[in-house]
Enzyme design. Structure first.
Site: not given
Ligand code: FDA
Length: 306
Positions: A132, A182
């Site tokens: 991570d 990732r």
């Molecule tokens: P965004 O936050 O814009 O969300 C898009 C849509 O997804 C929202 O409108 C909602 O519908 C849904 N959604 C997103 N988050 C939600 C929540 N918490 N609850 C409910 N609905 C939600 N970060 C990091 O800094 N280091 C890392 O190593 C990782 N590792 C990692 C692994 C995996 C498999 C994932 C999916 C994510 C990470 N992250 C991470 C977290 C990442 O950086 C980020 O904060 C979250 O994925 C939210 O970003 P989105 O891309 O989903 O978009």
């Protein structure tokens, strides 16, 4: 404002004690965390695997300040990997590791050795490890440890956070054959000197990074719940002629579960990141910061139960 406050709180020990001891916290936690024990992790993994999903298990814990704690975390990962092999789940389940949980803040070499021990156990179990990415003060150190680990374990996954200005260049370095990367937006509170601040600029950076990874020779792991970015990934797949299985989608446990199953049903490789363990505080606060309605959900359960 709310996001910034929650991310600041995620590293505040007083708020941590308050939230951890609130009577309802555990109910809220259950939405995002598999449970506290390895048995919980194995049970949830089995259910997800039966639905055609891949899994990455994260043993919760970060910012370790004691060598003994880092050692205990390493041993817990080794036990987890043995259990995954025994339950015949290792072919669809890898582990995600935070270097700060295995001693990075104490000594980079200690973290590297502990991560190598986990990689050795993963190789014996027949699976992989993704490291991570944490806040920007650790990015260089983390990428350097990954480079070292890849000498012996070329399948070690790296994480790139699109919100950092440096990330497109990092993607170029990493988009080589055999390299698992990732791509996520980034979950920490970062200053404007190193990170894009607006949602739009982070999303645009994500698309630039995604293009580099999809056009490159590595294995992109598209970690987002954002429907627009998933649609754009599909466009890149069509443009580059990538086959299903030469990349994968990744989402967090408890977030958009129907979309996870839809993508898997459409033949896509879909991996769910599943955290388990006692130390859920920092992880929960980052999930609350991502979505205001999660905070409402949290407060509503406080009001109804408290
Ligand atoms: P965004 O936050 O814009 O969300 C898009 C849509 O997804 C929202 O409108 C909602 O519908 C849904 N959604 C997103 N988050 C939600 C929540 N918490 N609850 C409910 N609905 C939600 N970060 C990091 O800094 N280091 C890392 O190593 C990782 N590792 C990692 C692994 C995996 C498999 C994932 C999916 C994510 C990470 N992250 C991470 C977290 C990442 O950086 C980020 O904060 C979250 O994925 C939210 O970003 P989105 O891309 O989903 O978009």
């Amino acid at each position: 404002m709310l996001r910034a406050a929650l991310l600041t709180a995620s590293r505040n020990s007083t708020v941590r004690r308050l939230v951890e001891t609130a009577p309802v916290s555990r109910d809220v936690v259950r939405r995002f965390v598999a449970g506290t024990s390895i048995d919980d992790a194995i049970r949830v993994t089995g259910t997800l695997a039966a639905a055609g999903l891949r899994v990455s298990l994260d043993r919760l814990g970060e910012d370790t300040t004691e060598a003994g704690h880092a050692d205990a975390t390493t041993k817990a990962y080794v036990t987890l990997l043995q259990q995954l092999a025994e339950h015949e789940l290792a072919s669809v389940t890898e582990v995600s590791v935070k270097l700060s949980a295995v001693g990075q803040a104490l000594d980079e070499a200690m973290a590297r050795d502990n991560a190598a021990t986990i990689c050795t156990a993963a190789a014996a179990a027949g699976t992989t490890v993704t490291v991570d990415m944490e806040d920007h003060t650790t990015t260089d150190s983390t990428l350097s440890v990954i480079r070292d680990l890849r000498a012996d374990f070329p399948w070690v996954g790296a994480v790139i956070q699109a919100y950092l200005h440096r990330s497109e260049a990092d993607c170029r370095d990493l988009a080589v054959a055999g390299s698992r990367v990732r791509l996520c937006k980034g979950a920490y509170r970062e200053p404007a000197s190193v990170a894009f601040q607006s949602r739009q600029s982070v999303d645009r950076s994500y698309v630039r990074c995604l293009r580099v990874l999809m056009q490159g020779d590595g294995f992109p792991m598209v970690a987002t719940h954002d429907p627009r970015l998933i649609a754009i990934t599909q466009r890149f797949v069509a443009d580059t002629g990538r086959a299903q299985g030469s990349y994968e989608y990744q989402m967090l446990y408890g977030i958009r579960p129907n979309e996870q199953r839809r993508l898997a049903g459409a033949g896509e490789a879909m991996r769910v990141y599943v955290p388990y363990g006692d130390e859920w505080y920092g992880y929960l606060m980052r999930r609350l910061a991502e979505r205001p309605s999660n905070v409402t959900f949290f407060l509503r359960s406080l009001a109804t139960k408290g």
